[in-house]
Design a protein around this motif. Structure first.
Motif, PDB file in Angstrom:
ATOM      1  N   CYS A 121       0.837  -1.201   0.000  1.00  8.51           N
ATOM      2  CA  CYS A 121       0.000   0.000   0.000  1.00  8.51           C
ATOM      3  C   CYS A 121       0.872   1.252   0.000  1.00  8.51           C
ATOM      4  CB  CYS A 121      -0.919   0.013   1.212  1.00  8.51           C
ATOM      5  SG  CYS A 121      -2.120  -1.345   1.199  1.00  8.51           S
ATOM      6  N   ASP A 122       0.383   2.268  -0.739  1.00  9.84           N
ATOM      7  CA  ASP A 122       1.172   3.490  -0.850  1.00  9.84           C
ATOM      8  C   ASP A 122       0.416   4.754  -0.463  1.00  9.84           C
ATOM      9  OD1 ASP A 122      -0.527   3.637  -3.007  1.00  9.84           O
ATOM     10  OD2 ASP A 122       1.031   3.504  -4.529  1.00  9.84           O
ATOM     11  N   SER A 123      -0.845   4.620  -0.033  1.00 10.79           N
ATOM     12  CA  SER A 123      -1.607   5.796   0.356  1.00 10.79           C
ATOM     13  C   SER A 123      -2.796   5.370   1.202  1.00 10.79           C
ATOM     14  CB  SER A 123      -2.115   6.546  -0.881  1.00 10.79           C
ATOM     15  OG  SER A 123      -3.007   7.584  -0.511  1.00 10.79           O
ATOM     16  N   THR A 125      -5.538   7.145   1.364  1.00 10.78           N
ATOM     17  CA  THR A 125      -6.768   7.587   0.703  1.00 10.78           C
ATOM     18  C   THR A 125      -6.882   7.192  -0.766  1.00 10.78           C
ATOM     19  OG1 THR A 125      -5.727   9.719   0.264  1.00 10.78           O
ATOM     20  CG2 THR A 125      -7.073   9.544   2.248  1.00 10.78           C
ATOM     21  N   HIS A 126      -5.745   6.986  -1.425  1.00 12.87           N
ATOM     22  CA  HIS A 126      -5.787   6.643  -2.863  1.00 12.87           C
ATOM     23  C   HIS A 126      -4.749   5.576  -3.179  1.00 12.87           C
ATOM     24  CE1 HIS A 126      -7.612  10.684  -2.758  1.00 12.87           C
ATOM     25  NE2 HIS A 126      -8.393  10.169  -3.693  1.00 12.87           N
ATOM     26  N   CYS A 127      -4.838   4.474  -2.475  1.00 12.51           N
ATOM     27  CA  CYS A 127      -3.871   3.397  -2.658  1.00 12.51           C
ATOM     28  C   CYS A 127      -4.036   2.786  -4.046  1.00 12.51           C
ATOM     29  CB  CYS A 127      -4.065   2.324  -1.589  1.00 12.51           C
ATOM     30  SG  CYS A 127      -2.778   1.052  -1.633  1.00 12.51           S
ATOM     31  N   THR A 128      -2.903   2.478  -4.673  1.00 15.71           N
ATOM     32  CA  THR A 128      -2.928   1.904  -6.024  1.00 15.71           C
ATOM     33  C   THR A 128      -2.578   0.418  -6.040  1.00 15.71           C
ATOM     34  OG1 THR A 128      -0.619   2.550  -6.367  1.00 15.71           O
ATOM     35  CG2 THR A 128      -2.325   4.113  -7.081  1.00 15.71           C
ATOM     36  N   CYS A 132      -6.254  -3.738  -2.252  1.00 15.07           N
ATOM     37  CA  CYS A 132      -5.825  -2.984  -1.074  1.00 15.07           C
ATOM     38  C   CYS A 132      -6.626  -3.391   0.176  1.00 15.07           C
ATOM     39  CB  CYS A 132      -6.005  -1.487  -1.325  1.00 15.07           C
ATOM     40  SG  CYS A 132      -5.499  -0.491   0.095  1.00 15.07           S
ATOM     41  N   THR A 137      -9.721   3.645   1.806  1.00  9.90           N
ATOM     42  CA  THR A 137      -9.854   4.112   0.424  1.00  9.90           C
ATOM     43  C   THR A 137     -11.296   4.411   0.072  1.00  9.90           C
ATOM     44  OG1 THR A 137      -9.855   1.821  -0.324  1.00  9.90           O
ATOM     45  CG2 THR A 137      -7.763   2.978  -0.400  1.00  9.90           C
TER      46      THR A 137
END
Length: 148
Positions: A121-123, A125-128, A132, A137
Motif C-alpha cells: 500500500c502506498d496511500s 486515501t488513494h492506494c494503487t 488494497c 480508500t
C-alpha cells in the motif's frame, strides 16, 4: 539527609531524584493526596520523610501495572486506614482482563499492518495496490468500508 525537623528528612529534589520522578510529579501527587503534605524546615523548604521515596516507587510501579492514579489513590487510602485491601486481587484480575483485551486489539492492528506492508500500500486515501486491504480508500470516496 537533614535532621533538624523531627528526625531525618529529604528535600524535594532529593526525593524526586531517588524516586525517579520530576518535581512537578512530586507536587502533583502531593496535591492529589497520594503523598502527605510535608513538614517545612526552619528555612521553609519541604521536609519529606525518607519513606516518601518508597511510596513514590510503589505508586510508579502500580502505574506500570496499568492502575490509574485514582485506583492507586483508593488502594493507598485503604491501606492508610489500616485495613487490608481485599479488592486488590479483584482489581488485578480486572487489569488482566483489560490487558488481554488490549493484546487482542494490538494483534488485530498488527495483522492489518502486516497486510498493508505485504500488499505494498502506498496511500491511506488513494492506494494503487491491487486488492488494497485498507478500509480507508472507500471512506475517502464516501463509501462505507468493506467487511472482511
Amino acid at each position: 539527609m537533614r535532621q533538624d525537623v523531627e528526625g531525618p528528612y529529604l528535600r524535594s529534589g532529593q526525593v524526586a531524584e531517588r524516586a525517579g520522578v520530576n518535581l512537578q510529579t512530586l507536587r502533583y501527587y502531593e496535591r492529589r493526596g497520594l503523598i502527605a503534605e510535608p513538614a517545612r524546615s526552619p528555612g521553609g523548604h519541604r521536609a519529606y520523610p525518607p519513606e516518601t521515596v518508597t511510596l513514590l516507587t510503589v505508586i510508579k510501579a502500580a502505574q506500570r501495572l496499568g492502575f490509574t492514579l485514582q485506583e492507586v489513590a483508593e488502594l493507598i487510602d485503604t491501606g492508610r486506614r489500616g485495613h487490608p485491601t481485599p479488592d486488590l486481587r479483584a482489581r488485578a484480575q480486572a487489569k488482566i482482563a483489560e490487558v488481554d483485551e488490549k493484546l487482542a486489539d494490538l494483534t488485530t492492528i498488527r495483522r492489518a499492518l502486516t497486510q498493508v506492508v505485504t500488499a505494498g500500500c502506498d496511500s491511506l486515501t488513494h492506494c494503487t495496490c491491487p486488492g488494497c486491504p485498507l478500509p480507508f480508500t472507500g471512506l475517502a470516496e464516501g463509501r462505507a468500508p468493506e467487511e472482511s
